[in-house]
Design a protein around this motif. Structure first.
Motif, PDB file in Angstrom:
ATOM      1  N   GLY A  94       0.807  -1.212   0.000  1.00  0.00           N
ATOM      2  CA  GLY A  94       0.000   0.000   0.000  1.00  0.00           C
ATOM      3  C   GLY A  94       0.844   1.267   0.000  1.00  0.00           C
ATOM      4  O   GLY A  94       2.041   1.252  -0.274  1.00  0.00           O
ATOM      5  N   MET A  95       0.199   2.405   0.324  1.00  0.00           N
ATOM      6  CA  MET A  95       0.856   3.717   0.272  1.00  0.00           C
ATOM      7  C   MET A  95       1.777   3.988   1.449  1.00  0.00           C
ATOM      8  O   MET A  95       2.682   4.809   1.350  1.00  0.00           O
ATOM      9  CB  MET A  95      -0.198   4.829   0.273  1.00  0.00           C
ATOM     10  N   GLY A  96       1.510   3.380   2.592  1.00  0.00           N
ATOM     11  CA  GLY A  96       2.215   3.774   3.802  1.00  0.00           C
ATOM     12  C   GLY A  96       1.650   5.067   4.359  1.00  0.00           C
ATOM     13  O   GLY A  96       0.598   5.555   3.915  1.00  0.00           O
ATOM     14  N   ASP A  97       2.352   5.647   5.329  1.00  0.00           N
ATOM     15  CA  ASP A  97       1.820   6.851   5.972  1.00  0.00           C
ATOM     16  C   ASP A  97       2.845   7.969   6.129  1.00  0.00           C
ATOM     17  O   ASP A  97       2.643   8.891   6.898  1.00  0.00           O
ATOM     18  CB  ASP A  97       1.245   6.488   7.349  1.00  0.00           C
ATOM     19  N   ILE A 131      -2.241  -1.800   7.573  1.00  0.00           N
ATOM     20  CA  ILE A 131      -1.483  -3.047   7.587  1.00  0.00           C
ATOM     21  C   ILE A 131      -1.380  -3.595   9.001  1.00  0.00           C
ATOM     22  O   ILE A 131      -1.570  -4.795   9.236  1.00  0.00           O
ATOM     23  CB  ILE A 131      -0.078  -2.839   6.976  1.00  0.00           C
ATOM     24  N   ASP A 132      -1.069  -2.738   9.962  1.00  0.00           N
ATOM     25  CA  ASP A 132      -0.878  -3.213  11.332  1.00  0.00           C
ATOM     26  C   ASP A 132      -2.158  -3.830  11.896  1.00  0.00           C
ATOM     27  O   ASP A 132      -2.119  -4.891  12.524  1.00  0.00           O
ATOM     28  CB  ASP A 132      -0.398  -2.065  12.219  1.00  0.00           C
ATOM     29  N   LYS A 133      -3.296  -3.174  11.677  1.00  0.00           N
ATOM     30  CA  LYS A 133      -4.568  -3.730  12.161  1.00  0.00           C
ATOM     31  C   LYS A 133      -4.878  -5.061  11.488  1.00  0.00           C
ATOM     32  O   LYS A 133      -5.350  -6.006  12.124  1.00  0.00           O
ATOM     33  CB  LYS A 133      -5.703  -2.745  11.900  1.00  0.00           C
ATOM     34  N   GLY A 192       4.763   1.931  -1.087  1.00  0.00           N
ATOM     35  CA  GLY A 192       5.031   3.004  -0.138  1.00  0.00           C
ATOM     36  C   GLY A 192       5.085   2.548   1.302  1.00  0.00           C
ATOM     37  O   GLY A 192       5.825   3.101   2.124  1.00  0.00           O
ATOM     38  N   GLY A 193       4.292   1.511   1.636  1.00  0.00           N
ATOM     39  CA  GLY A 193       4.279   0.999   2.997  1.00  0.00           C
ATOM     40  C   GLY A 193       5.498   0.191   3.371  1.00  0.00           C
ATOM     41  O   GLY A 193       5.636  -0.225   4.529  1.00  0.00           O
ATOM     42  N   SER A 194       6.403  -0.027   2.426  1.00  0.00           N
ATOM     43  CA  SER A 194       7.615  -0.798   2.719  1.00  0.00           C
ATOM     44  C   SER A 194       8.655   0.001   3.496  1.00  0.00           C
ATOM     45  O   SER A 194       9.524  -0.565   4.152  1.00  0.00           O
ATOM     46  CB  SER A 194       8.259  -1.287   1.410  1.00  0.00           C
ATOM     47  N   ILE A 195       8.554   1.332   3.405  1.00  0.00           N
ATOM     48  CA  ILE A 195       9.544   2.224   4.011  1.00  0.00           C
ATOM     49  C   ILE A 195       8.828   3.225   4.919  1.00  0.00           C
ATOM     50  O   ILE A 195       7.747   3.703   4.581  1.00  0.00           O
ATOM     51  CB  ILE A 195      10.350   2.970   2.914  1.00  0.00           C
ATOM     52  N   GLN A 196       9.448   3.550   6.038  1.00  0.00           N
ATOM     53  CA  GLN A 196       8.862   4.496   6.984  1.00  0.00           C
ATOM     54  C   GLN A 196       9.920   5.504   7.445  1.00  0.00           C
ATOM     55  O   GLN A 196      11.120   5.325   7.203  1.00  0.00           O
ATOM     56  CB  GLN A 196       8.312   3.748   8.197  1.00  0.00           C
ATOM     57  N   TRP A 197       9.462   6.569   8.113  1.00  0.00           N
ATOM     58  CA  TRP A 197      10.393   7.487   8.761  1.00  0.00           C
ATOM     59  C   TRP A 197      11.166   6.750   9.853  1.00  0.00           C
ATOM     60  O   TRP A 197      10.629   5.851  10.500  1.00  0.00           O
ATOM     61  CB  TRP A 197       9.639   8.643   9.416  1.00  0.00           C
ATOM     62  N   ASN A 198      12.413   7.168  10.083  1.00  0.00           N
ATOM     63  CA  ASN A 198      13.110   6.655  11.262  1.00  0.00           C
ATOM     64  C   ASN A 198      12.570   7.356  12.507  1.00  0.00           C
ATOM     65  O   ASN A 198      11.712   8.239  12.415  1.00  0.00           O
ATOM     66  CB  ASN A 198      14.628   6.789  11.132  1.00  0.00           C
ATOM     67  N   LYS A 199      13.062   6.976  13.673  1.00  0.00           N
ATOM     68  CA  LYS A 199      12.468   7.421  14.937  1.00  0.00           C
ATOM     69  C   LYS A 199      12.450   8.941  15.086  1.00  0.00           C
ATOM     70  O   LYS A 199      11.473   9.536  15.558  1.00  0.00           O
ATOM     71  CB  LYS A 199      13.219   6.788  16.110  1.00  0.00           C
ATOM     72  N   ASP A 200      13.543   9.609  14.690  1.00  0.00           N
ATOM     73  CA  ASP A 200      13.590  11.070  14.853  1.00  0.00           C
ATOM     74  C   ASP A 200      13.239  11.827  13.575  1.00  0.00           C
ATOM     75  O   ASP A 200      13.444  13.037  13.483  1.00  0.00           O
ATOM     76  CB  ASP A 200      14.957  11.508  15.386  1.00  0.00           C
ATOM     77  N   ARG A 201      12.709  11.092  12.567  1.00  0.00           N
ATOM     78  CA  ARG A 201      12.245  11.677  11.306  1.00  0.00           C
ATOM     79  C   ARG A 201      13.345  12.460  10.586  1.00  0.00           C
ATOM     80  O   ARG A 201      13.092  13.477   9.953  1.00  0.00           O
ATOM     81  CB  ARG A 201      11.016  12.578  11.542  1.00  0.00           C
TER      82      ARG A 201
END
Length: 287
Positions: A60-63, A81-83, A109-118
């Motif tokens: 999916g797109m991710g967030d 995805i998490d739900k 898009g949902g394969s990659i996310q921000w790291n903890k401190d963005r």
């Protein structure tokens, strides 16, 4: 082996773009548009539990995109995805492999996310390998002007930087390739984008085909109903005709990634060509 549909989130896209040259008076019958000409779209992924492997097809797109970005897509519903993983007893850290049919933002898009401190990006599935193919990777990382807005660097480059990017080894120029490490076969098609991969999975005596953007919704079954997004629409026509005839003849079960209201369909031959036969929910068919 067990399969689970994973709902990554619903959104809307312009109906005209989704049906190309087909008049609204026709496509609106199967995919009704709202006042903004937008139609309902799903990001329905598929989870394969096979021995010690837990394989997620598309994400999916991710967030991580901006509020402005998401405002173009009118997200609706409460899927994530998490739900969806939790519903089936899993967590994203359990995923061993993420297989991407192609690298358009609504599929990877949902394969990659921000790291903890963005300050940068990291894999959203910290224990997974990411699967593409070399030809499509090269196409996506040096995009043409038509697709540039769909291939977002922040979705793609961090996979390579993670050191966990894997490429499918294709069987010469055969349309179908057995992907040995993942245990399923994929059809390579080039009409929508170069070297999109369409997984075929044998499950409980049936062949389930993850349709990605070869057949976005049940409303796209008639041959001329080709998305305006496709880079080679005449090639899509050829690829789609060949596949749909095979699907009808062999009673394949088509898992629709983008149809918000139909999960799985079968096809039949009619005087007007291949048409919809039956629709199923995943649970009706397999549980």
């Amino acid at each position: 082996m067990n399969l689970y549909p994973i709902e990554a989130g619903n959104f809307k896209l312009d109906g005209g773009a989704m049906f190309g040259v087909v008049p609204k008076s026709l496509w609106n019958r199967t995919n009704p548009a709202d006042a903004n000409n937008m139609i309902d779209i799903a990001a329905r992924c598929l989870l394969i539990e096979d021995g010690d492997k837990l394989i997620l097809i598309d994400t999916g797109m991710g967030d991580k995109q901006s509020e402005k970005f998401f405002s173009y897509y009118f997200q609706w519903g409460d899927h994530s995805i998490d739900k969806s993983l939790k519903k089936h007893g899993f967590h994203r850290d359990d995923i061993t492999d993420v297989f991407m049919t192609h690298l358009h933002f609504d599929h990877c898009g949902g394969s990659i996310q921000w790291n903890k401190d963005r300050t940068g990006y990291e894999p959203a599935f910290k224990n997974a390998r990411f699967w593409s193919n070399k030809d499509h990777w090269d196409w996506a990382t040096a995009p043409n002007d038509r697709e540039k807005a769909s291939f977002l660097k922040e979705n793609i480059i961090p996979m390579e930087q993670s050191g966990r990017l894997q490429f499918v080894e294709r069987n010469n120029d055969d349309a179908y390739t057995q992907i040995e490490p993942l245990g399923f076969e994929a059809l390579f098609v080039d009409g929508h984008t170069d070297k999109q991969m369409i997984p075929h999975i044998n499950y409980k005596g049936k062949k389930l085909v993850f349709m990605a953007d070869l057949l976005p919704t049940a409303g796209h079954i008639p041959l001329p109903y080709v998305m305006g997004y496709d880079t080679r629409p005449l090639l899509t026509l050829e690829e789609k005709k060949k596949f749909l005839e095979k699907a009808a003849a062999e009673n394949l079960y088509l898992f629709l990634e983008h149809d918000a209201h139909n999960e799985i369909v079968t096809l039949k031959n009619t005087e007007k060509g291949v048409r919809l036969d039956k629709t199923y929910t995943f649970n009706e068919l397999f549980n």
